[in-house]
Design a protein around this motif. Structure first.
Motif, PDB file in Angstrom:
ATOM      1  N   VAL A 102       0.855  -1.183   0.000  1.00  0.00           N
ATOM      2  CA  VAL A 102       0.000   0.000   0.000  1.00  0.00           C
ATOM      3  C   VAL A 102       0.890   1.232   0.000  1.00  0.00           C
ATOM      4  CG1 VAL A 102      -1.777   1.278   1.218  1.00  0.00           C
ATOM      5  CG2 VAL A 102      -1.800  -1.231   1.261  1.00  0.00           C
ATOM      6  N   GLY A 103       0.867   1.968  -1.109  1.00  0.00           N
ATOM      7  CA  GLY A 103       1.617   3.205  -1.188  1.00  0.00           C
ATOM      8  C   GLY A 103       3.089   3.003  -0.880  1.00  0.00           C
ATOM      9  N   ASP A 104       3.567   3.805   0.054  1.00  0.00           N
ATOM     10  CA  ASP A 104       4.992   3.824   0.394  1.00  0.00           C
ATOM     11  C   ASP A 104       5.230   3.206   1.773  1.00  0.00           C
ATOM     12  OD1 ASP A 104       7.651   4.428  -0.174  1.00  0.00           O
ATOM     13  OD2 ASP A 104       7.551   6.322   0.926  1.00  0.00           O
ATOM     14  N   THR A 105       4.443   2.225   2.144  1.00  0.00           N
ATOM     15  CA  THR A 105       4.562   1.622   3.470  1.00  0.00           C
ATOM     16  C   THR A 105       5.870   0.855   3.615  1.00  0.00           C
ATOM     17  OG1 THR A 105       2.170   1.418   3.709  1.00  0.00           O
ATOM     18  CG2 THR A 105       3.523  -0.002   5.088  1.00  0.00           C
ATOM     19  N   LEU A 106       6.536   1.048   4.750  1.00  0.00           N
ATOM     20  CA  LEU A 106       7.763   0.329   5.083  1.00  0.00           C
ATOM     21  C   LEU A 106       7.419  -0.745   6.105  1.00  0.00           C
ATOM     22  CD1 LEU A 106      10.141   3.428   5.385  1.00  0.00           C
ATOM     23  CD2 LEU A 106       9.847   1.894   3.437  1.00  0.00           C
ATOM     24  N   ASP A 107       7.774  -1.985   5.801  1.00  0.00           N
ATOM     25  CA  ASP A 107       7.319  -3.121   6.593  1.00  0.00           C
ATOM     26  C   ASP A 107       8.436  -3.625   7.507  1.00  0.00           C
ATOM     27  OD1 ASP A 107       6.125  -5.369   7.640  1.00  0.00           O
ATOM     28  OD2 ASP A 107       5.349  -6.093   5.729  1.00  0.00           O
ATOM     29  N   PHE A 108       8.232  -3.467   8.829  1.00  0.00           N
ATOM     30  CA  PHE A 108       9.166  -3.966   9.830  1.00  0.00           C
ATOM     31  C   PHE A 108       8.652  -5.244  10.499  1.00  0.00           C
ATOM     32  CE2 PHE A 108      11.163   0.338  10.056  1.00  0.00           C
ATOM     33  CZ  PHE A 108      12.491  -0.048  10.031  1.00  0.00           C
ATOM     34  N   THR A 109       7.618  -5.868   9.961  1.00  0.00           N
ATOM     35  CA  THR A 109       7.060  -7.036  10.636  1.00  0.00           C
ATOM     36  C   THR A 109       7.800  -8.326  10.291  1.00  0.00           C
ATOM     37  OG1 THR A 109       5.435  -7.527   8.896  1.00  0.00           O
ATOM     38  CG2 THR A 109       4.775  -5.987  10.642  1.00  0.00           C
ATOM     39  N   ILE A 110       8.444  -8.372   9.143  1.00  0.00           N
ATOM     40  CA  ILE A 110       9.137  -9.580   8.730  1.00  0.00           C
ATOM     41  C   ILE A 110      10.557  -9.209   8.290  1.00  0.00           C
ATOM     42  CG2 ILE A 110       7.101 -10.903   8.073  1.00  0.00           C
ATOM     43  CD1 ILE A 110       7.522 -10.026   5.208  1.00  0.00           C
ATOM     44  N   ALA A 111      11.440 -10.204   8.358  1.00  0.00           N
ATOM     45  CA  ALA A 111      12.837  -9.988   7.977  1.00  0.00           C
ATOM     46  C   ALA A 111      13.111 -10.745   6.684  1.00  0.00           C
ATOM     47  CB  ALA A 111      13.765 -10.478   9.085  1.00  0.00           C
ATOM     48  N   VAL A 112      13.249 -10.018   5.606  1.00  0.00           N
ATOM     49  CA  VAL A 112      13.471 -10.628   4.294  1.00  0.00           C
ATOM     50  C   VAL A 112      14.771 -10.083   3.727  1.00  0.00           C
ATOM     51  CG1 VAL A 112      12.570 -10.963   1.978  1.00  0.00           C
ATOM     52  CG2 VAL A 112      10.999 -10.823   3.909  1.00  0.00           C
ATOM     53  N   PRO A 113      15.803 -10.929   3.558  1.00  0.00           N
ATOM     54  CA  PRO A 113      17.060 -10.438   3.001  1.00  0.00           C
ATOM     55  C   PRO A 113      16.867  -9.867   1.601  1.00  0.00           C
ATOM     56  CG  PRO A 113      17.328 -12.639   3.941  1.00  0.00           C
ATOM     57  CD  PRO A 113      15.865 -12.349   3.922  1.00  0.00           C
TER      58      PRO A 113
END
Length: 477
Positions: free
Chosen positions: A112-123
């Protein structure tokens, strides 16, 4: 201003209502739609009680009138019943679905838009790595054979890695899985029955909590301190509950980053052997150390006769999309766990396993490259947080992928809802507790693109200012 009462199970309702602000209409209309969706999906079942108005308003960062309006709309539509003194409950006539667990594991939300996701760790995956994987997969198309326990050459390479690192392993002790999560699920499914007791660190990896809960086990938390778990606590809980399975991460523990010292590993390994307690040792972060010296030997190497299953994968070391994991089985558990894998599927993707084979033959190079990338991101995130959010406290870990943040004053679940409109997706650390944890922690992975970290921390700061400026959370509409 007097603070609103706290919601007793705030992490659970944070998960149920994750992303509730999305869509159109007023806030009350969005909340109504989110609660209706939770009922139709089976996350809320007929007869279940909804939170009281004030605590839910406080959690979501809205006014009480917003929640009242949403509950009134639900009642008018027959979704809930409301009675003074007994609260608001999902109606018996609401659409019925098979009950669905509210998972602790965050699910990636639609972008969604420019959301930055800190819920998961993906290399992050580089173009060079994409080229490397395409080249490594070429050998995957020369045969059409089922390998239920994994590509033989890959099993041999993994066995060789364990052997070189102090844990003698034969290829037949290795079973390749579709990621570490499948391995954990297979072990729990094979060894746990409904009503059994299980022992996990607290806090711990939410995927393990979900799997053990789904198996119907009664979970007991082993507290994690500054140097990991205390073997004496382990012994006490084993004697008190007689668990059938344990889950431990001695090296770069998720989420705290702690490393269990060598002497404590020796003691803990001996206790596991004495109790003959099947134990999962999570190796998924073992390769992500930043110090010049390697971590202590694996728990299983300290107790080679104990029923310890090592679980590893390439998801954290290389790429989460490469769904290749494995189990290193002790002899006593090889039969049931090998059979569990065969029953689950006839073998994982051959292209993925050929890629894994190619990568693991260059493990030292993989480790160096990944450690350099992750340690730089860790240091940048720590510096930015100390500059912009000095009130937050954390310890910089010697390995892993996460900072375990403690917020002054608590309310981490409420803060996640305040942060969402600022374009930052967070997950409350209390959801990683096997038993109730204080709601004052956040797990922040440092796997986000380093170029985005300055912006992410500024957003966290703005959200924090808003959160701290409304202690009662009643000023939001």
């Amino acid at each position: 201003m007097t603070a609103s009462p706290l919601l007793p199970d705030a992490p659970r309702w944070t998960t149920v209502l994750d992303g509730w602000r999305g869509g159109g209409g007023t806030l009350s209309a969005r909340l109504t739609a989110a609660l209706q969706a939770a009922v139709t999906s089976g996350h809320l079942t007929p007869g279940e009680r909804l939170p009281a108005e004030r605590p839910l308003a406080s959690l979501l960062g809205v006014s009480r009138s917003t929640v009242v309006a949403a509950y009134d709309d639900l009642a008018a539509g027959g979704w809930v019943t409301r009675r003074v003194g007994s609260g608001t409950h999902v109606s018996a006539t609401a659409p019925r679905r098979s009950p669905v667990m509210t998972l602790r594991t965050p699910v990636a939300a639609p972008h969604v838009g420019d959301t930055l996701d800190f819920t998961i760790a993906v290399p992050l995956l580089t173009e060079a790595q994409r080229v490397q994987m395409r080249a490594a997969a070429q050998d995957a198309f020369v045969e059409s054979v089922y390998h239920p326990h994994g590509l033989p050459e890959l099993r041999a390479v993994i066995a060789g890695i364990y052997t070189r690192e102090g844990l003698p392993t034969r290829p037949e002790q290795v079973v390749v899985t579709s990621g570490a999560q499948q391995a954990i699920s297979l072990i729990a499914g094979a060894l746990l029955r409904r009503g059994d007791h299980a022992l996990l660190e607290t806090p711990t990896y939410f995927g393990a909590i979900d799997v053990f809960r789904a198996a119907g086990a009664e979970l007991h938390g082993l507290p994690v301190g500054p140097q990991g778990v205390n073997p004496d606590d382990f012994q006490r809980l084993v004697r008190a509950h007689g668990p059938r399975l344990a889950f431990l991460t001695p090296t770069y523990q998720n989420p705290t980053g702690t490393v269990l010292p060598a002497r404590a590993r020796q003691h803990l390994g001996a206790l596991i052997a004495d109790a003959n307690l099947p134990t999962i040792e999570d190796d998924t972060l073992y390769d992500l150390g930043f110090a010049d010296t390697p971590p202590p030997p694996r728990l299983s190497a300290c107790a080679p006769d104990a029923p310890i299953v090592n679980v590893g994968s390439l998801s954290k070391l290389y790429w989460a999309g490469l769904r290749v994991g494995w189990m290193r089985l002790p002899t006593a558990l090889a039969g049931p766990l090998g059979q569990a894998k065969t029953l689950a599927d006839f073998g994982g993707s051959l292209p993925a396993q050929h890629i894994a084979l190619h990568l693991l033959q260059k493990l030292d190079t993989l480790r160096r490259d990944r450690q350099a990338q992750v340690s730089a991101a860790r240091d940048l995130l720590a510096t930015l947080l100390r500059q912009h959010l000095p009130e937050w406290t954390f310890r910089v870990p010697d390995g892993g992928q996460y900072l375990w943040i403690e917020l002054p004053g608590g309310g981490a679940s409420r803060y996640t809802h305040v942060a969402a409109p600022h374009g930052v997706r967070l997950f409350p650390g209390a959801s990683m507790g096997v038993e109730p944890l204080p709601d004052r922690y956040l797990r922040l992975p440092f796997t986000l693109d380093p170029a985005r970290l300055p912006d992410a921390v500024i957003r966290l700061r703005y959200a924090w200012d808003e959160f701290r400026g409304r202690p009662g959370q009643e000023g939001l509409a």
